[in-house]
Design a protein around this motif. Structure first.
Motif, PDB file in Angstrom:
ATOM      1  N   GLU A   1       8.973  -7.483   2.086  1.00 11.43           N
ATOM      2  CA  GLU A   1       8.054  -6.985   2.628  1.00 11.43           C
ATOM      3  C   GLU A   1       9.154  -6.093   4.095  1.00 11.43           C
TER       4      GLU A   1
ATOM      5  N   VAL B   1       7.931 -14.648  -0.825  1.00 16.26           N
ATOM      6  CA  VAL B   1       7.637 -13.625   0.549  1.00 16.26           C
ATOM      7  C   VAL B   1       8.103 -13.392   1.577  1.00 16.26           C
TER       8      VAL B   1
ATOM      9  N   GLU C   1       3.017  -1.383  -6.014  1.00 18.72           N
ATOM     10  CA  GLU C   1       2.636  -2.649  -5.397  1.00 18.72           C
ATOM     11  C   GLU C   1       1.073  -1.921  -4.167  1.00 18.72           C
TER      12      GLU C   1
ATOM     13  N   ASP D   1       6.628  -0.236   5.649  1.00 20.90           N
ATOM     14  CA  ASP D   1       6.297  -0.531   4.366  1.00 20.90           C
ATOM     15  C   ASP D   1       6.583   0.666   3.776  1.00 20.90           C
ATOM     16  N   ASN D   2       7.256   1.028   3.185  1.00 22.49           N
ATOM     17  CA  ASN D   2       8.444  -0.454   2.608  1.00 22.49           C
ATOM     18  C   ASN D   2       9.830   0.098   2.133  1.00 22.49           C
TER      19      ASN D   2
ATOM     20  N   TYR E   1       5.107 -16.364   3.148  1.00 14.00           N
ATOM     21  CA  TYR E   1       4.101 -15.898   1.938  1.00 14.00           C
ATOM     22  C   TYR E   1       4.201 -16.898   0.823  1.00 14.00           C
TER      23      TYR E   1
ATOM     24  N   THR F   1       0.494  -9.254  -1.722  1.00  8.28           N
ATOM     25  CA  THR F   1       1.492  -9.006  -1.897  1.00  8.28           C
ATOM     26  C   THR F   1       1.560  -8.499  -3.645  1.00  8.28           C
ATOM     27  N   ASP F   2       2.977  -8.543  -3.864  1.00  8.83           N
ATOM     28  CA  ASP F   2       3.760  -8.438  -5.345  1.00  8.83           C
ATOM     29  C   ASP F   2       4.071  -9.501  -6.005  1.00  8.83           C
TER      30      ASP F   2
END
Length: 374
Positions: free
Chosen positions: A162, A331, A135, A101-102, A170, A317-318
């Motif tokens: 990720e 994701v 992030e 990560d990451n 995601y 997350t982004d």
């Protein structure tokens, strides 16, 4: 594939060895920027917040092209600059803070680039590879916010990588709101002024009230005090102290209700002798893309084709940024592992091959389908 997987893993280690705490990703960004240039990508650049961009362009001979595909991975980690980043190799595993990560996600950008070039496919549109900042922690998704400002909704898909999420898809962005709560008192001596309020004690009372709240499990809703500081000495009644509070939920209404309750508790903590204030230090927007959307169905198909069971899930997350605006985003992970956000973090090396195979299948089909997802 074996050689490519080894290259991806070794690049992940090289990346991990460059410290990149949130707000201090510069050296790692420079490293990735140089690699983008060495790979011959077009329009290699850094923006004003530190994101790194490189474009794999459609040949100029094509008169009609699809919208671009954006593939991103965040550069930053949760670890301070002085963290011991030494790695340890074991059969099937590699240990190292921030490796999964990451750093692995960043390395997978290059793995995808290599695999796509080897496939020699006719591309339907440009692919932008982005290594973004901000992030983690209080970065507040500032890097991805700038990416989405740049490209907007005029894209095929935002694909976020990720390192430790293989098999998970995601599709729901968890809303987050963060506060720094500060208590102030007159303070004093722990003996001669005993009885006067302590800023630390007052915050401790608040933490007990926060942690006593009954939060719903559906939609999942959480509260966490991640940091607390203040005071000057063991024999001093603290005149000032603060804590950082993280609130999040899969449901907009549940998050709003929690925010309202917490803000009321903070307001009620004020007395003539105690001043308590809350400053918003982070806010991550919620978002959602339906599981029946062709993009999510495609992601599930690609996961199944590498003999894994897809798991639809929610996270912060982004992807929160494009999803909150209704833009197609998902994701996907590169491998499995554990210990994320701890110095005991590790990746499993064998699943990396499956992760890369899944990712290239996904990207190739996005090319094939063109603008179907917008």
């Amino acid at each position: 594939m074996d050689d490519l997987v080894k290259r991806v893993i070794e690049l992940a280690i090289q990346t991990q060895q460059i410290p990149a705490p949130t707000f201090d990703e510069g050296k790692r960004a420079d490293f990735i920027c140089a690699l983008f240039a060495r790979e011959g990508l077009d329009h290699v650049s850094k923006d004003d917040v530190g994101n790194v961009y490189g474009c794999l362009k459609v040949p100029d001979s094509r008169s009609e092209v699809a919208k671009p595909l954006i593939i991103s991975a965040h550069l930053d980690t949760v670890f301070p600059l002085d963290t011991d980043l030494r790695i340890a190799r074991e059969p099937g595993q590699i240990h190292g803070p921030g490796l999964g990560d990451n750093s692995l996600g960043v390395a997978a950008l290059f793995g995808l680039l290599w695999m796509l070039r080897d496939a020699k496919l006719e591309r339907a549109g440009d692919i932008w590879f982005v290594a973004n900042v901000g992030e983690e922690g209080l970065g507040d998704l500032r890097g991805m916010k700038r990416v989405v400002e740049r490209f907007g909704g005029d894209v095929q898909v935002y694909l976020v990588l990720e390192g430790l999420a293989l098999g998970h898809i995601y599709h729901r962005a968890v809303g987050v709101k963060r506060y720094r709560v500060t208590a102030r008192t007159t303070g004093g001596h722990s003996w001669s002024d005993y009885g006067k309020p302590s800023a630390i004690h007052e915050l401790a009372k608040l933490v007990v009230q926060f942690s006593s709240l009954k939060l719903p499990s559906q939609p999942r809703t959480t509260m966490n005090v991640g940091k607390i500081s203040g005071g000057t000495s063991v024999n001093v009644i603290a005149s000032e102290a603060n804590l950082d509070l993280d609130l999040r939920s899969e449901g907009d209404e549940s998050l709003a209700e929690l925010i309202s309750t917490v803000e009321q508790l903070i307001h009620n903590a004020n007395t003539p002798e105690v001043r308590v204030e809350a400053e918003v230090i982070g806010q991550r927007p919620a978002g959602y893309i339906d599981p029946s959307h062709p993009l999510i169905e495609l992601a599930e198909d690609c996961v199944r084709e590498v003999r894994l069971t897809p798991i639809l899930t929610a996270g912060s997350t982004d992807a929160n940024v494009p999803l909150s605006k209704g833009f197609p985003a998902v994701v996907l992970g590169v491998s499995t592992g554990g210990g994320a956000h701890t110095v005991h973090e590790f990746i499993n090396t064998e699943p990396v091959a499956l992760g890369m195979e899944q990712l290239v299948k996904f990207v190739q089909r996005v090319w094939k389908y063109g603008n179907k997802f917008t």
